[in-house]
Design a protein around this motif. Structure first.
Motif, PDB file in Angstrom:
ATOM      1  N   THR A 110       8.051   4.588   1.803  1.00 12.05           N
ATOM      2  CA  THR A 110       6.514   4.724   1.436  1.00 12.05           C
ATOM      3  C   THR A 110       6.561   4.443   0.012  1.00 12.05           C
ATOM      4  O   THR A 110       6.872   4.683  -0.317  1.00 12.05           O
ATOM      5  CB  THR A 110       6.129   5.984   1.720  1.00 12.05           C
ATOM      6  OG1 THR A 110       6.533   5.969   3.617  1.00 12.05           O
ATOM      7  CG2 THR A 110       4.711   6.127   1.380  1.00 12.05           C
ATOM      8  N   GLN A 145       1.095  -1.477  -0.464  1.00 10.17           N
ATOM      9  CA  GLN A 145       0.162  -0.272   0.084  1.00 10.17           C
ATOM     10  C   GLN A 145       0.943   0.833   0.454  1.00 10.17           C
ATOM     11  O   GLN A 145       1.665   1.440   0.662  1.00 10.17           O
ATOM     12  CB  GLN A 145      -0.725   0.356   1.886  1.00 10.17           C
ATOM     13  CG  GLN A 145      -1.914  -0.958   1.010  1.00 10.17           C
ATOM     14  CD  GLN A 145      -2.715  -0.968   0.297  1.00 10.17           C
ATOM     15  OE1 GLN A 145      -3.177  -0.237  -0.079  1.00 10.17           O
ATOM     16  NE2 GLN A 145      -2.807  -2.188  -0.404  1.00 10.17           N
ATOM     17  N   PRO A 146       0.344   2.338  -1.001  1.00 14.46           N
ATOM     18  CA  PRO A 146       1.226   4.044  -0.494  1.00 14.46           C
ATOM     19  C   PRO A 146       1.532   4.625   0.617  1.00 14.46           C
ATOM     20  O   PRO A 146       0.382   5.234   0.760  1.00 14.46           O
ATOM     21  CB  PRO A 146       0.901   4.932  -1.951  1.00 14.46           C
ATOM     22  CG  PRO A 146      -1.025   3.605  -1.088  1.00 14.46           C
ATOM     23  CD  PRO A 146      -0.984   2.396  -1.194  1.00 14.46           C
ATOM     24  N   GLN A 147       1.351   3.969   2.035  1.00 17.53           N
ATOM     25  CA  GLN A 147       1.419   4.540   2.900  1.00 17.53           C
ATOM     26  C   GLN A 147       3.030   3.728   3.767  1.00 17.53           C
ATOM     27  O   GLN A 147       3.839   2.850   3.716  1.00 17.53           O
ATOM     28  CB  GLN A 147       0.698   3.584   3.604  1.00 17.53           C
ATOM     29  CG  GLN A 147       0.326   2.370   3.778  1.00 17.53           C
ATOM     30  CD  GLN A 147      -0.790   1.696   5.158  1.00 17.53           C
ATOM     31  OE1 GLN A 147      -1.944   2.595   4.465  1.00 17.53           O
ATOM     32  NE2 GLN A 147      -0.785   1.080   5.623  1.00 17.53           N
ATOM     33  N   GLU A 148       3.762   4.875   4.868  1.00 21.18           N
ATOM     34  CA  GLU A 148       4.780   4.286   5.355  1.00 21.18           C
ATOM     35  C   GLU A 148       4.900   3.665   6.247  1.00 21.18           C
ATOM     36  O   GLU A 148       3.565   3.150   7.500  1.00 21.18           O
ATOM     37  CB  GLU A 148       4.717   6.269   6.156  1.00 21.18           C
ATOM     38  CG  GLU A 148       6.686   6.171   6.516  1.00 21.18           C
ATOM     39  CD  GLU A 148       6.987   7.171   7.190  1.00 21.18           C
ATOM     40  OE1 GLU A 148       7.865   8.134   7.147  1.00 21.18           O
ATOM     41  OE2 GLU A 148       6.217   7.231   8.378  1.00 21.18           O
ATOM     42  N   GLU A 149       5.481   2.175   5.857  1.00 20.16           N
ATOM     43  CA  GLU A 149       6.172   1.578   6.896  1.00 20.16           C
ATOM     44  C   GLU A 149       7.647   0.885   7.002  1.00 20.16           C
ATOM     45  O   GLU A 149       7.839   1.498   6.067  1.00 20.16           O
ATOM     46  CB  GLU A 149       4.483  -0.280   5.755  1.00 20.16           C
ATOM     47  CG  GLU A 149       3.610   0.404   5.599  1.00 20.16           C
ATOM     48  CD  GLU A 149       1.734  -0.194   6.786  1.00 20.16           C
ATOM     49  OE1 GLU A 149       3.722  -0.322   7.575  1.00 20.16           O
ATOM     50  OE2 GLU A 149       1.540  -0.160   6.695  1.00 20.16           O
ATOM     51  N   GLU A 166       2.323   4.927  -5.626  1.00 21.89           N
ATOM     52  CA  GLU A 166       1.067   4.249  -5.916  1.00 21.89           C
ATOM     53  C   GLU A 166       0.880   3.735  -7.321  1.00 21.89           C
ATOM     54  O   GLU A 166       1.747   3.500  -8.044  1.00 21.89           O
ATOM     55  CB  GLU A 166      -0.396   5.159  -5.862  1.00 21.89           C
ATOM     56  CG  GLU A 166      -1.713   4.693  -6.226  1.00 21.89           C
ATOM     57  CD  GLU A 166      -2.961   5.804  -6.082  1.00 21.89           C
ATOM     58  OE1 GLU A 166      -3.155   5.803  -5.605  1.00 21.89           O
ATOM     59  OE2 GLU A 166      -2.079   7.222  -6.435  1.00 21.89           O
TER      60      GLU A 166
END
Length: 436
Positions: A231, A205-209, A234
């Motif tokens: 991150t 997913q396009p989120q910071e992890e 998308e």
């Protein structure tokens, strides 16, 4: 004369029976693994020196000149208490010791072994080992050049100069639905001894992890987890791709045309569209409607796709012929291709209406030469599909994309239409984003 012949034959068979009987007796005695003879003890190796190597060292020496000498044996103990034995033939004057988990000083014992496993007096040398490959590679992932986010996930680029046997595990720190707790979740596990390569983790997913990598070598040594906060960008898998029919067919008179002919008389873009974009990688066997199978294919050749609207491609995923391990990375399997984009393709296929985006070349993980069967690493890689990342410098995007295949794994870059060459692509997927 007849009597002599009969006498000869009788003697021959008598001797044959004796040989067989002796052989049976010998085989029965060999079951005890006894040696034919016991040689004399030789002198030990002399003038021992060493040179550091990743996770070990190379020990050089002078061999004794005893005629019964068969090999040299090195014995040493790893940090975990495991005793290791290495052997070098009488034609070598060096032996490699490896498997150490840390840089350090270690004792190694050498003996010269004669016929009958007669060992010489032992001699010892204290070596200093180099940094192990698993540590060198793990530390490289602290750099954004080796461990970084990209479209749809993260990339892990490794350089394995010693061609060590390694396992690289990639993780994401997240919620485990089975335990309802947050922990490191395994995303991908890669076995390799390639000199370099890129592990591509997708579907993120396009989120910071928090992402992590752990490296393990063949002796069970394991690195610390190298963590990075990343991150992913998308990315979507393009659906509804169609083969573009607005370009004239390839011919010897118009080599800029599109080559869309499939096997078994399927000679139109609709058949090619089914073969490329039906979501079936045509494993484990060849199926005409599931793989694009261009017989009599010219090299180079090209085909054009219509994405329906202006798009930006981030990644191409391609499967070569997928039905026989002897054909992976062979003459049917595309190796090098180019990608072009256009918003107004010329009907004759001329290249002035196209913008070159990049050139891409396949990788064979094992490094085995053309003409040799794929090994397990090659097969896993090919069946997963090969990813080609697209560096994008055209933010306006293109609606039409053209792939030009320059060569297969046989290396031939120029062959005329209707020759014996066949090219197979089991499946093709394009990823990226729509621009508008």
């Amino acid at each position: 004369m007849k009597t002599c012949r009969n006498t000869f034959m009788n003697n021959f068979f008598l001797r044959l029976l004796m040989v067989i009987a002796f052989g049976v007796s010998s085989c029965q005695e060999d079951l005890g693994l006894s040696h034919v003879r016991t040689g004399e003890q030789s002198a030990p190796p002399t003038n021992l020196t060493f040179e550091e190597a990743p996770g070990g060292a190379t020990i050089s020496y002078n061999l004794p000149t005893h005629p019964d000498l068969r090999y040299v044996k090195a014995t040493y103990t790893l940090e975990n208490g495991r005793t290791m034995v290495g052997k070098a033939s009488l034609y070598d004057n060096s032996i490699k010791v490896e498997g150490f988990a840390q840089i350090g000083d270690y004792d190694v014992t050498l003996v010269a072994v004669s016929v009958g496993e007669v060992a010489s007096a032992p001699v010892s040398i204290r070596i200093r080992t180099g940094k192990p490959s698993y540590q060198i590679i793990a530390e490289s992932f602290q750099s954004s050049e080796h461990f970084y986010s990209t479209f749809g996930g993260v990339n892990v680029f490794y350089e394995n100069a010693a061609a060590a046997n390694l396992i690289l595990r990639t993780f994401r720190f997240g919620l485990n639905p089975e335990t309802n707790g947050r922990e490191w979740l395994l995303l991908q596990e890669t076995y390799t001894r390639a000199l370099n390569g890129t592990i591509r983790v997708r579907g993120q997913q396009p989120q910071e992890e928090r992402y992590g990598v752990v490296v393990r070598d063949q002796w069970g040594n394991v690195s610390d987890t190298i963590e990075r906060l990343l991150t992913p960008q998308e990315e979507y898998k393009f659906e509804g791709i169609r083969m573009f029919t607005g370009i004239q067919p390839y011919s010897e008179q118009n080599r800029n045309g599109d080559f869309v002919r499939n096997n078994a008389g399927q000679a139109n873009s609709a058949d090619m569209q089914i073969a490329f974009f039906d979501g079936v990688e045509a494993t484990p066997f060849y199926n005409t409607m599931r793989q694009w199978w261009g017989s009599g294919t010219p090299i180079p050749f090209q085909f054009t796709m219509d994405l329906g609207r202006a798009s930006q491609i981030s990644r191409i995923k391609m499967w070569g012929r997928n039905d026989n391990q002897s054909l992976y990375f062979q003459a049917t399997h595309p190796k090098e291709f180019e990608l072009y984009g256009s918003n107004a393709p010329a009907a004759d296929g001329s290249w002035d209406s196209w913008t070159r985006i990049g050139t891409y070349e396949g990788v064979r993980p094992s490094g085995l030469p053309f003409g040799t069967n794929a090994n397990a690493e090659d097969i896993t890689y090919a069946r997963t599909g090969e990813d080609f990342e697209v560096d994008w410098e055209h933010p306006g995007g293109f609606r039409y994309f053209r792939i030009r295949v320059n060569s297969t794994w046989n290396g031939i870059r120029e062959q005329v239409l209707n020759n014996a060459l066949t090219v197979a692509i089991a499946e093709l997927q394009l990823f990226g984003v729509y621009v508008n």
